[in-house]
Design a protein around this motif. Structure first.
Motif, PDB file in Angstrom:
ATOM      1  N   PRO A 141      -1.244  -5.929  -0.171  1.00 32.07           N
ATOM      2  CA  PRO A 141      -2.596  -6.468  -0.067  1.00 32.07           C
ATOM      3  C   PRO A 141      -2.590  -7.700   0.824  1.00 32.07           C
ATOM      4  CG  PRO A 141      -1.686  -6.854  -2.237  1.00 32.07           C
ATOM      5  CD  PRO A 141      -0.709  -6.013  -1.499  1.00 32.07           C
ATOM      6  N   PRO A 142      -3.732  -8.076   1.371  1.00 28.40           N
ATOM      7  CA  PRO A 142      -3.773  -9.225   2.277  1.00 28.40           C
ATOM      8  C   PRO A 142      -3.190 -10.481   1.633  1.00 28.40           C
ATOM      9  CG  PRO A 142      -5.871  -8.070   2.256  1.00 28.40           C
ATOM     10  CD  PRO A 142      -5.030  -7.454   1.189  1.00 28.40           C
ATOM     11  N   GLY A 143      -2.282 -11.107   2.369  1.00 28.16           N
ATOM     12  CA  GLY A 143      -1.692 -12.352   1.907  1.00 28.16           C
ATOM     13  C   GLY A 143      -0.585 -12.200   0.887  1.00 28.16           C
ATOM     14  N   MET A 144      -0.148 -10.972   0.627  1.00 25.99           N
ATOM     15  CA  MET A 144       0.902 -10.759  -0.371  1.00 25.99           C
ATOM     16  C   MET A 144       1.981  -9.855   0.204  1.00 25.99           C
ATOM     17  SD  MET A 144      -1.167 -10.252  -3.915  1.00 25.99           S
ATOM     18  CE  MET A 144       0.355 -10.199  -4.821  1.00 25.99           C
ATOM     19  N   GLU A 145       3.144  -9.938  -0.382  1.00 24.83           N
ATOM     20  CA  GLU A 145       4.266  -9.087   0.000  1.00 24.83           C
ATOM     21  C   GLU A 145       4.230  -7.811  -0.839  1.00 24.83           C
ATOM     22  OE1 GLU A 145       6.544  -9.593   2.383  1.00 24.83           O
ATOM     23  OE2 GLU A 145       5.549 -11.450   2.954  1.00 24.83           O
ATOM     24  N   PRO A 146       4.798  -6.733  -0.333  1.00 21.39           N
ATOM     25  CA  PRO A 146       4.860  -5.511  -1.141  1.00 21.39           C
ATOM     26  C   PRO A 146       5.831  -5.698  -2.303  1.00 21.39           C
ATOM     27  CG  PRO A 146       6.092  -5.228   0.886  1.00 21.39           C
ATOM     28  CD  PRO A 146       5.386  -6.546   0.984  1.00 21.39           C
ATOM     29  N   PRO A 147       5.696  -4.891  -3.330  1.00 21.55           N
ATOM     30  CA  PRO A 147       6.611  -5.022  -4.470  1.00 21.55           C
ATOM     31  C   PRO A 147       8.011  -4.549  -4.088  1.00 21.55           C
ATOM     32  CG  PRO A 147       5.228  -3.111  -4.759  1.00 21.55           C
ATOM     33  CD  PRO A 147       4.719  -3.827  -3.546  1.00 21.55           C
ATOM     34  N   ALA A 148       8.965  -4.963  -4.862  1.00 23.80           N
ATOM     35  CA  ALA A 148      10.333  -4.470  -4.679  1.00 23.80           C
ATOM     36  C   ALA A 148      10.350  -2.985  -5.015  1.00 23.80           C
ATOM     37  CB  ALA A 148      11.284  -5.246  -5.588  1.00 23.80           C
ATOM     38  N   PRO A 149      11.286  -2.227  -4.444  1.00 28.53           N
ATOM     39  CA  PRO A 149      11.316  -0.777  -4.696  1.00 28.53           C
ATOM     40  C   PRO A 149      11.381  -0.413  -6.172  1.00 28.53           C
ATOM     41  CG  PRO A 149      12.747  -1.309  -2.871  1.00 28.53           C
ATOM     42  CD  PRO A 149      12.284  -2.616  -3.444  1.00 28.53           C
TER      43      PRO A 149
END
Length: 195
Positions: free
Chosen positions: A92-100
């Motif tokens: 999402p905007p301004g956030m990192e993707p979750p860890a696998p």
């Protein structure tokens, strides 16, 4: 007779509300009540810390493995685009993707729902799901994830279409062209015998 009105303090207690249950074994909610529920869940999830770019790195390694394994350049390009879109959905905007290891079945189902919402063809969704399944299989083999949750997602059915056939006018025109000697082939006798 009419019944007495029930006081809100009695009928609106949290223990009286029926919860939507997605899995009988885990008692987890089937889907969040709104799309932003996913983002709120990740703010405190495993996305922070040293594993921020881990999913992007795993995608890169998986695509390199595909290319080394002899996959077609078209396949690698298509999977690259599909996995890039998957990563964008998870970021999402301004956030990192979750860890696998933070990806679960509910997140994958939300992604599939978004693909259906984009009105993509079932064949396209099948290809995108195949790319994600391959990525999870790769990560499982490398020990990055403990469970291949992508295997649990149901594959959309491919549409069954009837083959296109010639119209009666087209068939008559073809037969008339052969019998009239209009074909410019080296073996017109053979062509007439076939028809």
């Amino acid at each position: 007779t009419t019944s007495r009105p029930t006081s809100p303090s009695i009928c609106c207690q949290p223990w009286m509300k029926k919860r939507a249950i997605g899995c009988g074994a885990t008692k987890r909610r089937a889907t969040p009540r709104f799309a932003a529920g996913r983002w709120r869940r990740w703010k405190t999830g495993p996305a922070k810390g040293p594993g921020q770019h881990m999913l992007a790195e795993q995608i890169k390694r998986y695509l390199e493995e595909l290319a080394r394994g002899g996959a077609s350049t078209h396949t690698v390009d298509a999977y690259s685009a599909d996995l890039r879109q998957f990563l964008e959905f998870l970021s999402p905007p301004g956030m990192e993707p979750p860890a696998p290891d933070g990806l679960d079945l509910l997140i994958l189902r939300e992604w599939l729902a978004a693909l259906y919402g984009d009105k993509l063809a079932a064949v396209t969704i099948r290809r995108k799901l195949a790319a994600v399944r391959g990525l999870f299989k790769f990560m499982l083999r490398d020990g990055v994830v403990r469970v291949n949750v992508a295997r649990l997602v149901r594959t959309p059915k491919a549409p069954k279409t009837l083959p296109e056939v010639l119209t009666p006018d087209q068939v008559n025109g073809l037969i008339d062209g052969v019998s009239g000697g209009k074909l410019q082939r080296p073996n017109p006798v053979r062509d007439r015998a076939i028809f």
